[in-house]
Design a protein around this motif. Structure first.
Motif, PDB file in Angstrom:
ATOM      1  N   VAL A  94      39.373   3.740  38.646  1.00 36.10           N
ATOM      2  CA  VAL A  94      39.593   2.471  37.943  1.00 36.10           C
ATOM      3  C   VAL A  94      39.472   1.341  38.957  1.00 36.10           C
ATOM      4  N   SER A  95      38.729   0.289  38.596  1.00 39.76           N
ATOM      5  CA  SER A  95      38.543  -0.816  39.531  1.00 39.76           C
ATOM      6  C   SER A  95      38.389  -2.127  38.779  1.00 39.76           C
ATOM      7  N   GLY A  96      38.249  -3.197  39.556  1.00 36.45           N
ATOM      8  CA  GLY A  96      38.024  -4.506  38.954  1.00 36.45           C
ATOM      9  C   GLY A  96      39.305  -5.255  38.662  1.00 36.45           C
ATOM     10  N   LEU A  97      39.324  -5.952  37.546  1.00 34.37           N
ATOM     11  CA  LEU A  97      40.419  -6.855  37.203  1.00 34.37           C
ATOM     12  C   LEU A  97      41.559  -6.099  36.531  1.00 34.37           C
ATOM     13  N   VAL A  98      42.196  -5.221  37.317  1.00 37.09           N
ATOM     14  CA  VAL A  98      43.336  -4.434  36.844  1.00 37.09           C
ATOM     15  C   VAL A  98      44.431  -4.466  37.903  1.00 37.09           C
ATOM     16  N   GLN A  99      45.670  -4.319  37.472  1.00 37.01           N
ATOM     17  CA  GLN A  99      46.785  -4.325  38.413  1.00 37.01           C
ATOM     18  C   GLN A  99      46.948  -2.976  39.107  1.00 37.01           C
ATOM     19  N   ASN A 100      46.737  -1.890  38.346  1.00 33.34           N
ATOM     20  CA  ASN A 100      46.938  -0.542  38.886  1.00 33.34           C
ATOM     21  C   ASN A 100      45.584   0.141  39.042  1.00 33.34           C
ATOM     22  N   LYS A 101      45.150   0.318  40.292  1.00 32.89           N
ATOM     23  CA  LYS A 101      43.832   0.879  40.557  1.00 32.89           C
ATOM     24  C   LYS A 101      43.888   2.339  41.006  1.00 32.89           C
ATOM     25  N   LYS A 102      44.956   3.021  40.660  1.00 32.09           N
ATOM     26  CA  LYS A 102      45.055   4.448  41.003  1.00 32.09           C
ATOM     27  C   LYS A 102      43.980   5.223  40.246  1.00 32.09           C
ATOM     28  N   PHE A 116      45.198   2.278  27.145  1.00 27.70           N
ATOM     29  CA  PHE A 116      45.016   2.570  28.570  1.00 27.70           C
ATOM     30  C   PHE A 116      44.823   1.285  29.367  1.00 27.70           C
ATOM     31  N   LEU A 117      44.052   0.352  28.834  1.00 30.61           N
ATOM     32  CA  LEU A 117      43.849  -0.915  29.530  1.00 30.61           C
ATOM     33  C   LEU A 117      45.176  -1.661  29.700  1.00 30.61           C
ATOM     34  N   GLU A 118      46.024  -1.609  28.697  1.00 31.85           N
ATOM     35  CA  GLU A 118      47.336  -2.237  28.815  1.00 31.85           C
ATOM     36  C   GLU A 118      48.189  -1.511  29.845  1.00 31.85           C
ATOM     37  N   LEU A 119      48.078  -0.178  29.875  1.00 32.57           N
ATOM     38  CA  LEU A 119      48.863   0.625  30.808  1.00 32.57           C
ATOM     39  C   LEU A 119      48.524   0.297  32.257  1.00 32.57           C
ATOM     40  N   SER A 133      34.075   6.626  36.085  1.00 33.65           N
ATOM     41  CA  SER A 133      34.753   5.402  36.509  1.00 33.65           C
ATOM     42  C   SER A 133      34.614   4.314  35.460  1.00 33.65           C
ATOM     43  N   MET A 134      35.561   3.395  35.479  1.00 36.86           N
ATOM     44  CA  MET A 134      35.488   2.208  34.646  1.00 36.86           C
ATOM     45  C   MET A 134      35.895   1.003  35.469  1.00 36.86           C
ATOM     46  N   GLU A 135      35.249  -0.101  35.209  1.00 37.77           N
ATOM     47  CA  GLU A 135      35.531  -1.343  35.912  1.00 37.77           C
ATOM     48  C   GLU A 135      35.705  -2.470  34.907  1.00 37.77           C
TER      49      GLU A 135
END
Length: 259
Positions: free
Chosen positions: A117-125, A164-167, A236-238
């Motif tokens: 997971v990458s990009g404009l997210v808080q949790n990139k695990k 998932f995006l909210e999570l 992967s998703m970004e």
């Protein structure tokens, strides 16, 4: 005084060009365009493009495609659901579809697989398959519509992409979620579609572990879009504001491609 440049199209059939451009429009726009006397002049007024050679003809078609995307995005409803069906309607066997044969499809070790997971997210695990399949599951029986003209109904189970995006703390005001797959396939989806209640991170088909033919270990199921916008073998998703293109999109297919 308004000056109209004479259109010269060496090697380009005007009628075929207009017909191809009309195919790129959503149904409502296409019907209105054709009913209004579709012509090359109408296309040039619509796009502001002069068609003087084969290259400019291709440019005009690309501009119409962008217009199509904008129209579809404008009329897309984030709450209107795609039709659902009963188990008796499921297509058996559900067809395999890709730009390669099933023998060439990726073989992925679910124990080693990770969703990056990458990009404009808080949790990139990165996420393991057991972690994802423990999240709340939803199921749908919906129709897959292929751009080649066939369709099939299947039962898909997994996690709402919205949940998932909210999570992971994604910026849901961003423009796109962009997917990359184990077979080097890529595809972006617009954020309103990503947040649609039927857009799903799929891990099961017909209540069984998602078969290799349908995208194991994870595919993105989007019943409001054409089949090629439903990537398989996702790794992967970004979340991004940048349009990064995609496998078919880079070859001229409409990026929105809604139903």
């Amino acid at each position: 005084m308004l000056r109209i440049k004479r259109l010269l199209i060496p090697g380009v059939d005007k009628k075929l060009l207009v017909r191809d451009a009309a195919k790129l429009m959503p149904d409502v726009s296409r019907r209105r365009f054709l009913a209004g006397g579709a012509s090359l002049g109408a296309l040039t007024l619509l796009t502001g493009c002069d068609v003087v050679d084969s290259d400019s003809a291709e440019h005009l078609l690309a501009q119409v495609s962008k217009f199509n995307d904008a129209v579809q995005a404008a009329i897309f409803s984030p709450t209107t659901l795609a039709p659902t069906f009963s188990e008796k309607d499921i297509t058996r066997p559900f067809p395999f579809n890709a730009y390669y044969s099933l023998d060439e499809a990726p073989t992925i070790d679910g124990g080693e697989w990770r969703l990056e997971v990458s990009g404009l997210v808080q949790n990139k695990k990165s996420w393991t398959l057991p972690e994802l399949t423990q999240l709340p599951e939803v199921s749908q029986i919906t129709r897959h519509v292929c751009v080649e003209g066939w369709s099939a109904i299947g039962q898909w189970s997994g996690v709402r992409l919205r949940d998932f995006l909210e999570l992971i703390g994604a910026d849901t005001k961003a423009n796109y979620v962009w997917f990359r797959c184990a077979d080097d396939y890529t595809s972006p989806i617009d954020m309103p579609t990503a947040l649609h209640p039927q857009t799903q991170m799929t891990f099961k088909f017909g209540n069984e572990v998602l078969p290799r033919a349908y995208g194991y270990p994870m595919k993105i199921r989007i019943p409001t879009k054409l089949g090629f916008k439903n990537p398989k073998y996702v790794v992967s998703m970004e979340v991004t504001n940048d349009y990064k293109g995609g496998y078919w999109e880079d070859q001229g297919y409409n990026s929105f491609s809604g139903l």
